[in-house]
Design a protein around this motif. Sequence first.
Motif, short mmCIF file in Angstrom:
data_model
loop_
_atom_site.label_atom_id
_atom_site.label_comp_id
_atom_site.label_asym_id
_atom_site.label_seq_id
_atom_site.Cartn_x
_atom_site.Cartn_y
_atom_site.Cartn_z
N LEU A 90 11.63 -6.82 -8.00
CA LEU A 90 10.76 -7.93 -7.58
C LEU A 90 9.57 -7.45 -6.76
O LEU A 90 8.50 -8.05 -6.79
CB LEU A 90 11.57 -8.98 -6.81
CG LEU A 90 11.89 -10.23 -7.60
CD1 LEU A 90 10.68 -11.15 -7.74
CD2 LEU A 90 12.41 -9.90 -9.00
N GLU A 91 9.75 -6.35 -6.03
CA GLU A 91 8.59 -5.74 -5.38
C GLU A 91 8.01 -4.71 -6.35
O GLU A 91 8.73 -3.82 -6.82
CB GLU A 91 8.99 -5.02 -4.08
CG GLU A 91 7.78 -4.44 -3.35
CD GLU A 91 8.12 -3.28 -2.41
OE1 GLU A 91 7.29 -2.97 -1.54
OE2 GLU A 91 9.19 -2.67 -2.55
N THR A 92 6.74 -4.82 -6.64
CA THR A 92 6.10 -3.85 -7.52
C THR A 92 5.90 -2.54 -6.75
O THR A 92 6.26 -2.42 -5.59
CB THR A 92 4.74 -4.38 -8.01
OG1 THR A 92 3.95 -4.70 -6.85
CG2 THR A 92 4.92 -5.62 -8.86
N GLN A 102 20.23 -8.82 -1.80
CA GLN A 102 20.40 -7.37 -1.78
C GLN A 102 19.12 -6.73 -1.24
O GLN A 102 19.01 -6.44 -0.06
CB GLN A 102 20.82 -6.83 -3.14
CG GLN A 102 22.25 -7.28 -3.49
CD GLN A 102 22.76 -6.79 -4.83
OE1 GLN A 102 22.34 -5.76 -5.34
NE2 GLN A 102 23.69 -7.53 -5.42
N CYS A 103 18.09 -6.59 -2.08
CA CYS A 103 16.86 -5.96 -1.57
C CYS A 103 16.07 -6.90 -0.67
O CYS A 103 15.26 -6.48 0.13
CB CYS A 103 15.98 -5.43 -2.70
SG CYS A 103 14.90 -6.65 -3.48
N HIS A 122 17.96 0.47 -1.08
CA HIS A 122 16.94 -0.56 -1.32
C HIS A 122 17.65 -1.81 -1.83
O HIS A 122 17.29 -2.37 -2.85
CB HIS A 122 15.88 -0.04 -2.30
CG HIS A 122 16.47 0.74 -3.45
ND1 HIS A 122 16.92 2.03 -3.33
CD2 HIS A 122 16.70 0.39 -4.73
CE1 HIS A 122 17.40 2.43 -4.48
NE2 HIS A 122 17.29 1.45 -5.34
N GLY A 123 18.66 -2.20 -1.05
CA GLY A 123 19.44 -3.38 -1.41
C GLY A 123 20.93 -3.11 -1.47
O GLY A 123 21.73 -4.04 -1.55
N PRO A 154 11.95 -2.56 -16.09
CA PRO A 154 12.90 -2.65 -14.97
C PRO A 154 12.66 -3.86 -14.05
O PRO A 154 13.63 -4.46 -13.59
CB PRO A 154 12.70 -1.34 -14.22
CG PRO A 154 12.19 -0.39 -15.26
CD PRO A 154 11.31 -1.24 -16.15
N CYS A 155 11.42 -4.17 -13.74
CA CYS A 155 11.09 -5.39 -13.00
C CYS A 155 11.75 -5.54 -11.63
O CYS A 155 12.30 -6.61 -11.33
CB CYS A 155 11.42 -6.64 -13.81
SG CYS A 155 10.64 -6.74 -15.39
N PHE A 175 16.02 0.13 -9.25
CA PHE A 175 16.71 0.19 -10.55
C PHE A 175 16.41 1.47 -11.32
O PHE A 175 16.42 1.47 -12.54
CB PHE A 175 16.38 -1.06 -11.38
CG PHE A 175 16.57 -2.32 -10.59
CD1 PHE A 175 17.83 -2.67 -10.16
CD2 PHE A 175 15.49 -3.11 -10.22
CE1 PHE A 175 18.02 -3.81 -9.37
CE2 PHE A 175 15.67 -4.24 -9.45
CZ PHE A 175 16.95 -4.59 -9.02
N TYR A 193 13.75 -9.13 -1.39
CA TYR A 193 12.36 -9.47 -1.70
C TYR A 193 12.19 -10.89 -2.23
O TYR A 193 11.25 -11.59 -1.87
CB TYR A 193 11.80 -8.45 -2.70
CG TYR A 193 10.29 -8.43 -2.73
CD1 TYR A 193 9.58 -7.70 -1.78
CD2 TYR A 193 9.57 -9.12 -3.69
CE1 TYR A 193 8.20 -7.66 -1.78
CE2 TYR A 193 8.19 -9.09 -3.71
CZ TYR A 193 7.51 -8.36 -2.76
OH TYR A 193 6.13 -8.33 -2.76
N VAL A 214 12.53 -1.77 0.86
CA VAL A 214 12.14 -1.52 -0.53
C VAL A 214 12.73 -2.64 -1.39
O VAL A 214 13.94 -2.88 -1.37
CB VAL A 214 12.63 -0.14 -1.01
CG1 VAL A 214 12.36 0.04 -2.49
CG2 VAL A 214 11.96 0.97 -0.20
N GLY A 215 11.86 -3.30 -2.14
CA GLY A 215 12.26 -4.48 -2.90
C GLY A 215 12.80 -4.19 -4.27
O GLY A 215 12.33 -4.70 -5.27
N GLY A 216 13.83 -3.37 -4.33
CA GLY A 216 14.47 -3.04 -5.60
C GLY A 216 13.83 -1.84 -6.25
O GLY A 216 12.66 -1.52 -6.02
#
Lengths: 768, 159
Positions: free
Chosen positions: A186-188, B98-99, A478-479, A183-184, A239, B101, A235-237
């Motif tokens: 960008l924020e782990t 969007q997010c 989260h986006g 899924p990747c 998915f 980051y 929250v950096g994504g």
Amino acid sequence: MSILGNRVLRREDPKLLTTGGTYVGDLDLPSALSLTFVRATIAHGRILGVDSKDAKRAPGVVGVFTCDDMGLAPMPPSMAFLNQAMARPLLASGVVRYVGEAVVAVVAESAAAATDAAELVVIDYEPLAVVVDPLEALKDETLLFPEVGTNNCFELQFGHDDRFFEGCDVVVRQRIINQRVAPCPLETRAAAALLEGDGRLLFYSSTQSAHGVRDTLASSLDLAKESIHVITPDVGGGFGAKATVYPEDVVTAWCARRLGRPIVWSETRSESMLGLGHGRAQVQDVEIGGTRDGRILAYRIDVVQDAGAYPAIGAMLPFMTRTMATGVYDIARAEFNSTSVVTNTVPTVAYRGAGRPEAAAAIERAMDCYAAEIAMDPGELRRKNLIAADVFPYTTPTGTEYDSGNYVPALDLALEMAGYPKLRADQQARRRAGGSRQLGIGLSSYVEITNGVPEGEYGAVEILPNGKAIVRTGTSPHGQGHHTSWAMLVADQLGIAMEDIEVIHGDTDLVPRGVGTFGSRSLQIGGAAVNQAAIEVVDKARALAADLLEADVADIVLDKPGATFHVAGTPSISRGWAELAQASLERAGEPLMAEVDLPTAGATFPFGTHVAVVEVDTETGQVRLVSHVAVDDAGRILNPLLAEGQVHGGIAQGAAQALVEEFSYDAAGNPLTGNFADYSIISAAELPSFDAAFTETPTPRNALGAKGIGESGTIGSTPAVQNAVVDALSHLGVRHVDMATTPERVWLAIQAARADAGNGTKSRKGAA
Amino acid sequence: MEVTITLNGTECTHDVEPRTLLVYYIREAAGLKGTNIGCDTTSCGACTVLLDGRSVKSCTVLAAQAEGRTVTTIEGLAEADGTMHPVQRAFQEHHGLQCGYCTPGMVMAIVSMLAERGDHVLTEADVRLGLEGNLCRCTGYHNIVEAALAAARAPELRL
């Protein structure tokens, strides 16, 4: 005039653009300790011993823990219908089952000290036989859980009817690999935990569901829900992969309680590639039968789902695949069977689409195989079989009731936007010219299921004594831009300006209940709940205004542009929101507020058609996506700017799966794509700009008429791009190329087709 | 070792280990958390900052290499009164995030790209190639490219 339907810019943006946002890793937590993990380096093995002596003595180390030290029960598979005997320990206990599984937790004064100390932990393994391929796992020769006696963790078996294809002139069969992808976001993954003064646990989480995290922590740590406070900062994504609570989250909380100091856990990308769940990972055998003139009569799909080492959401994806197996087509007979198996790989979870891209890819590839067999244009074949607009609600042969749809206009618009006849003419011209750069045109007409595991959602609107509004929502953006969208909805109902409406989410103390943001559910249920709360707060305000103005409530009207209530016909005497909020406090002793737990009327079914155009170099196998048209129908659109953003992101992820991304293992279960240097995450340079448009067919299943839009892009684009690649090569005899359509796979498919042509046989097979 | 950097216009000195990467100097020593870390292989570009006005991935530069030099991060881009830089504004106007980051790195990469273009008129292909080292998972890049091209037309940034 209503603000709904306008391209309202996001209010989230200035903060993110000027400060870079505040993600878990950005929190300032004085005296916090860092947590890291020692992870399995082999895919399957018995743990003979763990030597932590040196690590415990290393500078800055505060604690080193194994599963036995924690004494907590394993996490059972989250859904009751998954094989409950395959529970996942919080740290590997006795056996490791995939490379990357956390075995030992190391806590130190800094991240560097924890990482250095983790290097000093020595784990002694006795290697066990490894099974990576789900088809091998199906044989039950190598077992991950010998005590269970099978790798099967979930199945949907309805059997095969021997006479299933009776009456069909043509039956086409194809094996399709829907490969494993990462899924990747960008924020782990990241979490932080600390004990508050009253002993409650405060837990910061990079998650798609604050309340889900709270509830899972409570059950895993055997604590009351009330004793846990979860906050999601930015929250950096996610998915889908962050809709799951991971063992590391629980260990973070446990360490904070054990050590009495704040704990921060923030994984590296290389850890995340093996820690965050993966997506897709289905092997599909499809068979489609119909008449010579293109009428589909029967469709069968058999699925083997790779669940990874511990059954999680990934194991139940075939359930979603089955739900929309026949896609947008009116097919009288359908058969679906599936088996989910555990393998020595990273567990699979939800990833943008979660079971539905797999369904769409299967039937859309089957459609093109059928079209090729009967030499019919793929657009014509689709049009001929689309479910008619006048039969909704429509019940599929697998028992799903589609709410609403109007499929032909979306197909027509997509073909028109793509300039389909000219594309076909260009393709013919290139074929005649015989050069190495061939054009491929791929179609995908898809349906999608949003809020597919139907749940309700919480929404509340409170009016403050200063006349401003606070919105509380159970969704967990989260986006997605809910601060903007929910404020639009409330502004539209109340007449209060958007800038005076604050949206609160992702804090379990401030929002009492919530489900979260996943499955493209937010607007249709979370937004609808907020909208309903706004309607109810207007009703309450109207009653108060009637009281204050000594009038009948039926005569009170809300003047939205003025944000005031007055008696019909006498607008000069009015009461504003501030006065009414104050009156509520004074008279009833309670804030002017409405809370709604909106039940769902069921999933909704967005749909659309995508057209991808690729150029394939037949000498090198290199594929370039030249253009991509997306016509999506997600019911009524609240904010086209945000809806388009969702479509764009979805197209990119779908095209990425079709073209380049694939998480792979060697036979020993060693990951081959465990970081961003080896995993081909798609970049701007590999993609064109997209051409996106909407048709709007409202759903009757919520007051907004809205369906989800978060995953449609992925579902529609993946098969369109894959079909385009095959289409570019169809004149060479290629009938299928598995994803990712890398240069190697494409080149091999061309060679195989040429070899078959040389032998005088007709190939229906692609490359392995 | 002591490393002195002019960070967003303010000279700062911090005592860090010689192995410290610039991104950790910025985030931990200087406490500016706007610059994000998204990978460990110099692939994602989330940590992109300007070093003497040109974009670098701050995970791939030692703090010591920035000694005596000027570093600009996302926090240093807007004007003192909060007015956003044309690239920041274009990101909001074109829904380029969007997010959020990847955004700081994306914005800094584009600021650098625009500064380095000279009198060349940037094309979509230029922008896409120029952003190859900056990964985004949310936007599909479409609106980021739009934002970059819009910022390139901003009168304030004309030479």
